[in-house]
Design an enzyme around this catalytic site. Structure first.
Site, PDB file in Angstrom:
ATOM      1  N   ARG A  68       0.825  -1.191   0.000  1.00 22.81           N
ATOM      2  CA  ARG A  68       0.000   0.000   0.000  1.00 22.81           C
ATOM      3  C   ARG A  68       0.865   1.248   0.000  1.00 22.81           C
ATOM      4  NH1 ARG A  68      -1.877   0.817   4.349  1.00 22.81           N
ATOM      5  NH2 ARG A  68      -1.355  -1.097   5.469  1.00 22.81           N
ATOM      6  N   TYR A 118      -1.540  -3.160  -6.856  1.00 21.66           N
ATOM      7  CA  TYR A 118      -1.409  -3.858  -5.570  1.00 21.66           C
ATOM      8  C   TYR A 118      -2.780  -3.941  -4.877  1.00 21.66           C
ATOM      9  CZ  TYR A 118      -0.448  -4.967  -0.778  1.00 21.66           C
ATOM     10  OH  TYR A 118      -0.492  -5.570   0.458  1.00 21.66           O
ATOM     11  N   GLY A 163      -4.211  -3.747  -1.899  1.00 23.36           N
ATOM     12  CA  GLY A 163      -4.736  -2.713  -1.006  1.00 23.36           C
ATOM     13  C   GLY A 163      -5.003  -1.395  -1.714  1.00 23.36           C
ATOM     14  N   LYS A 185      -9.918  -1.785   1.349  1.00 19.31           N
ATOM     15  CA  LYS A 185      -9.512  -0.658   2.196  1.00 19.31           C
ATOM     16  C   LYS A 185     -10.254   0.628   1.837  1.00 19.31           C
ATOM     17  CE  LYS A 185      -6.453  -3.268   4.197  1.00 19.31           C
ATOM     18  NZ  LYS A 185      -6.678  -3.751   5.563  1.00 19.31           N
ATOM     19  N   HIS A 192     -10.857  -2.020  11.235  1.00 20.18           N
ATOM     20  CA  HIS A 192      -9.782  -2.895  10.756  1.00 20.18           C
ATOM     21  C   HIS A 192      -9.640  -4.061  11.743  1.00 20.18           C
ATOM     22  CE1 HIS A 192      -5.296  -3.064   9.268  1.00 20.18           C
ATOM     23  NE2 HIS A 192      -6.061  -3.900   8.605  1.00 20.18           N
ATOM     24  N   SER A 210      -1.696  -3.715  10.146  1.00 20.55           N
ATOM     25  CA  SER A 210      -1.349  -4.618   9.054  1.00 20.55           C
ATOM     26  C   SER A 210      -0.073  -5.394   9.388  1.00 20.55           C
ATOM     27  CB  SER A 210      -1.119  -3.822   7.772  1.00 20.55           C
ATOM     28  OG  SER A 210      -2.278  -3.084   7.470  1.00 20.55           O
ATOM     29  N   CYS A 219       0.380  -7.646  11.661  1.00 22.08           N
ATOM     30  CA  CYS A 219       0.593  -7.832  13.100  1.00 22.08           C
ATOM     31  C   CYS A 219      -0.230  -8.990  13.660  1.00 22.08           C
ATOM     32  CB  CYS A 219       0.271  -6.549  13.858  1.00 22.08           C
ATOM     33  SG  CYS A 219       1.441  -5.231  13.512  1.00 22.08           S
ATOM     34  N   GLY A 220      -0.760  -9.863  12.808  1.00 19.26           N
ATOM     35  CA  GLY A 220      -1.317 -11.108  13.323  1.00 19.26           C
ATOM     36  C   GLY A 220      -2.821 -11.302  13.247  1.00 19.26           C
ATOM     37  N   LYS A 221      -3.562 -10.465  12.492  1.00 20.72           N
ATOM     38  CA  LYS A 221      -5.015 -10.665  12.414  1.00 20.72           C
ATOM     39  C   LYS A 221      -5.371 -11.993  11.749  1.00 20.72           C
ATOM     40  CE  LYS A 221      -5.869  -6.851  10.235  1.00 20.72           C
ATOM     41  NZ  LYS A 221      -4.452  -6.424  10.258  1.00 20.72           N
ATOM     42  N   THR A 222      -4.797 -12.242  10.569  1.00 21.84           N
ATOM     43  CA  THR A 222      -5.170 -13.451   9.827  1.00 21.84           C
ATOM     44  C   THR A 222      -4.839 -14.698  10.648  1.00 21.84           C
ATOM     45  OG1 THR A 222      -4.883 -12.294   7.740  1.00 21.84           O
ATOM     46  CG2 THR A 222      -4.852 -14.696   7.647  1.00 21.84           C
ATOM     47  N   ASN A 223      -3.686 -14.676  11.328  1.00 17.11           N
ATOM     48  CA  ASN A 223      -3.310 -15.810  12.172  1.00 17.11           C
ATOM     49  C   ASN A 223      -4.284 -16.005  13.319  1.00 17.11           C
ATOM     50  OD1 ASN A 223      -0.369 -17.174  11.822  1.00 17.11           O
ATOM     51  ND2 ASN A 223      -0.480 -15.182  10.831  1.00 17.11           N
ATOM     52  N   ASP A 235      -9.882  -9.370   8.517  1.00 17.00           N
ATOM     53  CA  ASP A 235      -9.315  -8.032   8.268  1.00 17.00           C
ATOM     54  C   ASP A 235     -10.271  -6.876   8.573  1.00 17.00           C
ATOM     55  OD1 ASP A 235      -6.960  -6.578   7.364  1.00 17.00           O
ATOM     56  OD2 ASP A 235      -8.099  -6.036   5.575  1.00 17.00           O
ATOM     57  N   ASN A 243       6.167  -8.679   1.780  1.00 14.23           N
ATOM     58  CA  ASN A 243       4.724  -8.419   1.726  1.00 14.23           C
ATOM     59  C   ASN A 243       4.063  -9.221   0.601  1.00 14.23           C
ATOM     60  OD1 ASN A 243       2.336  -7.102   2.708  1.00 14.23           O
ATOM     61  ND2 ASN A 243       2.414  -5.699   0.973  1.00 14.23           N
ATOM     62  N   ARG A 280       1.666 -11.957  -0.961  1.00 12.57           N
ATOM     63  CA  ARG A 280       0.299 -12.164  -0.479  1.00 12.57           C
ATOM     64  C   ARG A 280      -0.375 -13.338  -1.173  1.00 12.57           C
ATOM     65  NH1 ARG A 280      -2.061  -8.562   3.625  1.00 12.57           N
ATOM     66  NH2 ARG A 280      -0.355  -7.117   4.034  1.00 12.57           N
ATOM     67  N   GLY A 334      -0.970 -20.530  17.888  1.00 12.89           N
ATOM     68  CA  GLY A 334      -2.004 -21.327  18.566  1.00 12.89           C
ATOM     69  C   GLY A 334      -2.039 -21.107  20.068  1.00 12.89           C
TER      70      GLY A 334
HETATM   71  P1  GDP Z   1      -2.272  -9.409   9.503  1.00 14.90           P
HETATM   72  O1  GDP Z   1      -1.663  -8.692   8.365  1.00 14.90           O
HETATM   73  O2  GDP Z   1      -2.636  -8.504  10.651  1.00 14.90           O
HETATM   74  O3  GDP Z   1      -3.411 -10.270   9.078  1.00 14.90           O
HETATM   75  O4  GDP Z   1      -1.140 -10.370  10.095  1.00 14.90           O
HETATM   76  P2  GDP Z   1      -0.832 -11.915   9.791  1.00 14.90           P
HETATM   77  O5  GDP Z   1      -1.700 -12.804  10.615  1.00 14.90           O
HETATM   78  O6  GDP Z   1      -0.807 -12.140   8.327  1.00 14.90           O
HETATM   79  O7  GDP Z   1       0.641 -12.014  10.374  1.00 14.90           O
HETATM   80  C1  GDP Z   1       1.670 -11.162   9.898  1.00 14.90           C
HETATM   81  C2  GDP Z   1       3.000 -11.724  10.292  1.00 14.90           C
HETATM   82  O8  GDP Z   1       3.082 -11.817  11.719  1.00 14.90           O
HETATM   83  C3  GDP Z   1       3.229 -13.137   9.750  1.00 14.90           C
HETATM   84  O9  GDP Z   1       4.551 -13.257   9.319  1.00 14.90           O
HETATM   85  C4  GDP Z   1       2.958 -14.011  10.947  1.00 14.90           C
HETATM   86  O10 GDP Z   1       3.681 -15.215  10.899  1.00 14.90           O
HETATM   87  C5  GDP Z   1       3.373 -13.141  12.128  1.00 14.90           C
HETATM   88  N1  GDP Z   1       2.577 -13.469  13.339  1.00 14.90           N
HETATM   89  C6  GDP Z   1       1.231 -13.608  13.409  1.00 14.90           C
HETATM   90  N2  GDP Z   1       0.834 -13.964  14.658  1.00 14.90           N
HETATM   91  C7  GDP Z   1       1.966 -14.053  15.412  1.00 14.90           C
HETATM   92  C8  GDP Z   1       2.224 -14.393  16.796  1.00 14.90           C
HETATM   93  O11 GDP Z   1       1.337 -14.696  17.579  1.00 14.90           O
HETATM   94  N3  GDP Z   1       3.528 -14.358  17.185  1.00 14.90           N
HETATM   95  C9  GDP Z   1       4.551 -14.030  16.326  1.00 14.90           C
HETATM   96  N4  GDP Z   1       5.785 -14.021  16.805  1.00 14.90           N
HETATM   97  N5  GDP Z   1       4.342 -13.714  15.024  1.00 14.90           N
HETATM   98  C10 GDP Z   1       3.063 -13.720  14.567  1.00 14.90           C
HETATM   99  P1  PGA Z   2      -3.511  -7.022   6.503  1.00 15.30           P
HETATM  100  O1  PGA Z   2      -4.332  -6.514   5.229  1.00 15.30           O
HETATM  101  O2  PGA Z   2      -4.053  -6.161   7.605  1.00 15.30           O
HETATM  102  O3  PGA Z   2      -3.919  -8.451   6.563  1.00 15.30           O
HETATM  103  O4  PGA Z   2      -2.043  -6.843   6.351  1.00 15.30           O
HETATM  104  C1  PGA Z   2      -3.854  -5.754   4.217  1.00 15.30           C
HETATM  105  C2  PGA Z   2      -3.387  -4.381   4.659  1.00 15.30           C
HETATM  106  O5  PGA Z   2      -3.788  -3.916   5.746  1.00 15.30           O
HETATM  107  O6  PGA Z   2      -2.627  -3.789   3.899  1.00 15.30           O
HETATM  108 MN    MN Z   3      -5.553  -4.972   6.765  1.00 16.20          MN
HETATM  109 MN    MN Z   4      -4.273 -10.357   7.206  1.00 10.84          MN
END
Ligand code: GDP
Ligand code: PGA
Ligand code: MN
Ligand code: MN
Length: 619
Positions: free
Chosen positions: A91, A231, A233, A240, A260, A282, A284-288, A307, A397, A399, A527
Site C-alpha cells: 500500500r 497492488y 490494497g 480498504k 480494521h 497490518s 501484526c497477526g489478524k489473519t493468524n 481483516d 509483503n 500475499r 495457537g
Molecule cells: P495481519 O496482516 O494482521 O493479518 O497479520 P498476519 O496474521 O498475516 O501475520 C503477519 C506476520 O506476523 C506473519 O509473518 C505471521 O507469521 C506473524 N505473526 C502472526 N501472529 C503471530 C504471533 O502470535 N507471534 C509471532 N511471533 N508472530 C506472529
Molecule cells: P492485513 O491486510 O491487515 O492483513 O495486512 C492488508 C493491509 O492492511 O494492507
Molecule cells: Mn488490513
Molecule cells: Mn491479514
C-alpha cells in the site's frame, strides 16, 4: 503479449451502446459508467457476471498473455502466481488521500486534497488511460446480499487481474447487480492501472504507473478513485477504500462502525460460544489469530473474518458484526503448518499468489513456510534464487488471495445477515517492550483510550524504509480512517452511550514482547494465543477471581492463565510478560498523552482527556 479485448463489445464506439443495453435499467449506474468510459476511452466493455466460467476465462487469458503463471495443477489445483512490478508491492500511504470539502474533516492523520482540485488531477490522469484495454464493470456486495449491515459497490477497472481478484474477495457479479434493481444505492469505485496501450504500445506483465499513484476518496460522495497501482490494497477497492475509508465515514453519519478488525467465534469445552473482534495493524497477526488452532483440548475457534468488521447495535442491545469480505488477502511469509495450519489448508487450491517464490516443480514457497529452503527456486522477481544470499525468495509483503469458503474453520454464521454478537474487543500491535501479554480496560471509555493509544512497529505492508520504527496507529486505523480521527474517537465514545447497549469488554494484547538480549519473541504466540482468548472468554463470562487490578487495568493473576502443556517459555518469562512496570508505564502514558494532545488538540474528546488524567493519577 496479446491484447486484452474481451467481452461483449470490441470497439470504442460500441461501448456507450453496450453500457445502455447492460446497465440502462439503472440510470445512475449507467451514468456513472458512461462518465468514466467517456473519460478513459476503453476499447471494450465487459460487465462481470461473477460466474466460474468467466473466472476461468480471465485466468486462461492472463496465463496466455504472460501476466499469470499457472501453478502445478497436481500440487496447487486452480492456482496462479503473479509477479508485480517491483515498484508496486505494498500500500502507498503517501499517495492515499481523503478529499472532502473542509480540510478539518479529513483530520491531522490523512493527506487532504480539495475535491475539485483532486478530481481535476484524476481526470487528467484518467484521460484516455484505457485506450487499448477493456473496462470491466464489477458489481459487488460487501457483506451478505440484502443484509441490514451490507452495502453494494460497483468497481470499474482496466485490470483483468483486479476483476478476477474481486471475485475471490467479494460477492461479485450478477447477484449484486440484480439486488441494485433500478435505483439501488451503490458506492463508486473507479480504478485504472494507468498504463494505456496507445499507438500499438505493447503490454507488460504488471502494468502500473509507479510515479503517479493516487488512491483517493471522496467520503461525501461515496466515491473512490485509484490510479497507477495494481497492488491489492490500492486496487481491490471494496477492501480498504470502501470497506474502511468510505465506510468509516458512512458509519459516523449513520451510527455504526467500520473497523480494521478480525472476527472469530470461540467455543469452550462445555459448548458455550462467544464472538470476539480484534484490531491489530497490518502484518501484526489478524489473519493468524482469526483462524487459530487452540492448543488447549476442547477449545474451538471459528473464523468470521480476518481483516475488516462492520458493526451495528442489534435490537437486543448487543453489538453485531459482519465481515464485509468474501475472501482472504493475507501475508504469505511466516505462514506454515506450524504457525497457521488453517491458512495453509485454505491455500491448497483456488488461490492467486502475488510475489511469492516458485519452486522447481511449479509450486509456491515463502520464508517460514518450511524450515529448509528448497533448491532451484525462482524468486519473486523471476530470477533464480540464491539460497546463500541474504535476500528473501518471496517479497516480505507477498500475499495470497483466496475465497473464504476454502477456510476449514469458517464460522457457520459467516453468512448470517444480521452478523454475530460481539462479547469482547481486542487491540494489539508489535511492541518489543512495556505492554503486557493482555490486560482488560476498566470501562468502555478506558477501552477507547486503549484503542486510541495503539502503537506498533512499522511493517512491510506499507511502502517505506522505516520498517521496525514504532508509530502510533490508533485503532490500527491510521491508514484507513476516512475522516478526522478526533471525530472518530468521539464516535466510539458516543457509541458507548447508546441507550440499552450491552457493551463488549475491551482488551489490549501484545504477542511481540522481545527478550532485550536475544531479540527473540518471548511469547510463543500463534495457537498458544488461545490461552489469552480463554482468559478473555472467562472474563466476559463473569469470572472475577482471575484478575489483579493494576493501575492500567485488569491483568491475569499468575495462575489464571491456563499454562497446561505450554512449552518454550519459563515461569520467569511468563511473570515478566504479565508484569506492569510502573516507570515504563508512566512513560507510556505520557507518550500517548503527548501524541494524542499534540495531534488532535481540541478534537481530542473530553472523555479521553479524563481517562488519561485518571490513569496518570492511578500510579
Ligand atoms: P495481519 O496482516 O494482521 O493479518 O497479520 P498476519 O496474521 O498475516 O501475520 C503477519 C506476520 O506476523 C506473519 O509473518 C505471521 O507469521 C506473524 N505473526 C502472526 N501472529 C503471530 C504471533 O502470535 N507471534 C509471532 N511471533 N508472530 C506472529
Ligand atoms: P492485513 O491486510 O491487515 O492483513 O495486512 C492488508 C493491509 O492492511 O494492507
Ligand atoms: Mn488490513
Ligand atoms: Mn491479514
Amino acid at each position: 503479449l496479446v491484447g486484452r479485448a474481451l467481452g461483449s463489445v470490441r470497439s470504442a464506439s460500441a461501448v456507450s451502446g453496450a453500457i445502455q443495453s447492460a446497465l440502462g435499467h439503472h440510470k445512475a449506474l449507467a451514468e456513472y459508467v458512461e462518465h468514466y468510459a467517456g473519460l478513459c476511452n476503453p476499447d471494450a466493455l465487459h460487465v462481470c457476471d461473477g460466474s466460474e466460467g468467466e473466472y476461468t476465462t480471465f485466468m486462461e487469458t492472463m496465463v496466455e498473455d504472460g501476466s499469470m503463471f499457472k501453478l502445478n495443477e497436481a500440487k496447487r489445483p486452480n492456482s496462479y502466481l503473479a509477479r508485480s512490478d517491483p515498484r508496486d508491492v505494498a500500500r502507498s500511504e503517501e499517495s492515499t488521500f481523503i478529499s472532502c470539502v473542509n480540510e478539518e474533516d479529513a483530520g491531522p492523520t490523512n493527506n487532504w486534497r480539495d475535491p475539485v482540485e483532486m478530481k481535476a488531477t484524476m481526470a487528467n490522469l484518467y484521460k484516455d488511460c484505457m485506450v487499448g484495454r477493456t473496462m470491466f464493470v464489477v458489481p459487488f456486495s460487501m457483506g451478505p446480499i440484502g443484509g441490514p449491515i451490507s452495502h453494494i459497490g460497483v468497481q470499474l477497472t482496466d485490470s483483468m487481474h483486479v476483476a478476477a481478484s474481486m471475485r475471490l474477495m467479494t460477492r461479485m457479479g450478477k447477484a449484486p447487480l440484480e439486488a441494485l434493481g433500478t435505483d439501488g444505492e451503490f458506492v463508486k469505485c473507479m480504478h485504472s492501472v494507468g498504463y494505456p496501450l496507445a499507438d500499438g504500445k505493447a503490454d507488460v506483465a504488471w502494468p502500473c504507473d509507479p510515479d503517479n499513484k493516487y488512491i483517493t476518496h471522496y467520503p461525501e460522495e461515496n466515491l473512490a478513485e485509484s490510479y497507477g497501482s495494481g497492488y491489492g490494497g490500492n486496487s481491490l477497492l471494496g477492501k480498504k477504500a470502501f470497506a474502511l475509508r468510505l465506510a468509516s465515514a458512512m458509519g459516523k453519519r449513520e451510527g455504526w462502525l467500520a473497523e480494521h478488525m478480525l472476527i472469530l467465534g470461540v467455543t469452550n469445552p462445555e459448548g458455550k460460544k462467544k464472538y470476539v473482534a480484534a484490531a491489530f495493524p497490518s502484518a501484526c497477526g489478524k489473519t493468524n489469530f482469526a483462524m487459530l488452532e487452540p492448543t488447549m483440548p476442547g477449545w474451538k475457534v471459528e473464523c468470521v473474518g480476518d481483516d475488516i468488521a462492520w458493526m451495528k447495535f442489534g435490537p437486543d442491545g448487543k453489538l453485531y458484526a459482519i465481515n464485509p469480505e468474501n475472501g482472504f488477502f493475507g501475508v504469505a511469509p511466516g505462514t506454515s503448518m506450524g504457525t497457521n495450519p488453517n491458512a495453509m489448508r485454505s491455500l491448497d487450491r483456488d488461490c492467486i499468489y502475488t510475489n511469492v517464490a516458485m519452486t522447481a516443480d511449479g509450486d509456491v514457497w515463502w520464508e517460514g513456510m518450511t524450515e529448509e529452503t528448497p533448491e532451484g527456486m525462482t524468486n519473486w522477481l523471476g530470477e533464480p534464487h540464491n539460497p546463500a544470499s541474504n535476500t528473501p525468495a518471496a517479497h516480505p509483503n507477498s500475499r495470497f488471495t483466496v475465497p473464504i469458503a476454502n477456510c476449514p474453520v469458517l464460522d457457520p454464521n459467516f453468512e448470517a445477515l444480521e452478523g454475530v454478537p460481539i462479547d469482547a474487543i481486542m487491540f494489539g500491535g508489535r511492541r518489543p517492550t512495556t505492554i503486557p501479554l493482555v490486560h482488560e480496560a476498566f470501562s468502555w471509555n478506558h477501552g477507547v483510550l486503549m484503542g486510541a493509544s495503539v502503537a506498533s512497529e512499522k511493517t512491510a505492508a506499507a511502502t517505506g524504509d522505516d520498517i521496525g520504527e514504532i508509530r502510533h496507529d490508533p485503532f490500527a486505523m491510521l491508514p484507513f480512517c476516512g475522516y478526522n480521527m478526533g471525530d472518530y474517537f468521539q464516535h466510539w465514545i458516543d457509541m458507548g452511550k447508546t441507550e440499552g447497549a450491552k457493551l463488549p469488554s475491551m482488551y489490549l494484547v501484545n504477542w511481540f514482547r522481545q527478550d532485550p538480549e536475544t531479540g527473540k519473541f518471548i511469547w510463543p504466540g500463534f495457537g498458544e494465543n488461545s490461552r489469552v482468548l480463554k482468559w478473555i472468554f472467562e472474563r466476559t463470562d463473569g469470572v472475577t477471581d482471575n484478575a489483579a487490578k493494576t493501575p492500567i487495568g485488569y491483568v491475569p493473576t499468575p495462575d489464571a492463565l491456563d499454562t497446561d502443556g505450554l512449552a518454550g517459555i519459563t515461569n520467569d518469562e511468563l511473570t515478566e510478560l504479565l508484569r506492569v512496570d510502573p516507570d515504563a508505564w508512566q512513560r507510556e502514558i505520557n507518550q500517548s498523552d503527548e501524541y494524542l494532545t499534540s495531534t488532535f488538540g481540541p478534537k481530542l474528546p473530553a472523555e479521553l482527556k479524563n481517562e488519561i488524567e485518571s490513569l496518570k493519577k492511578s500510579f
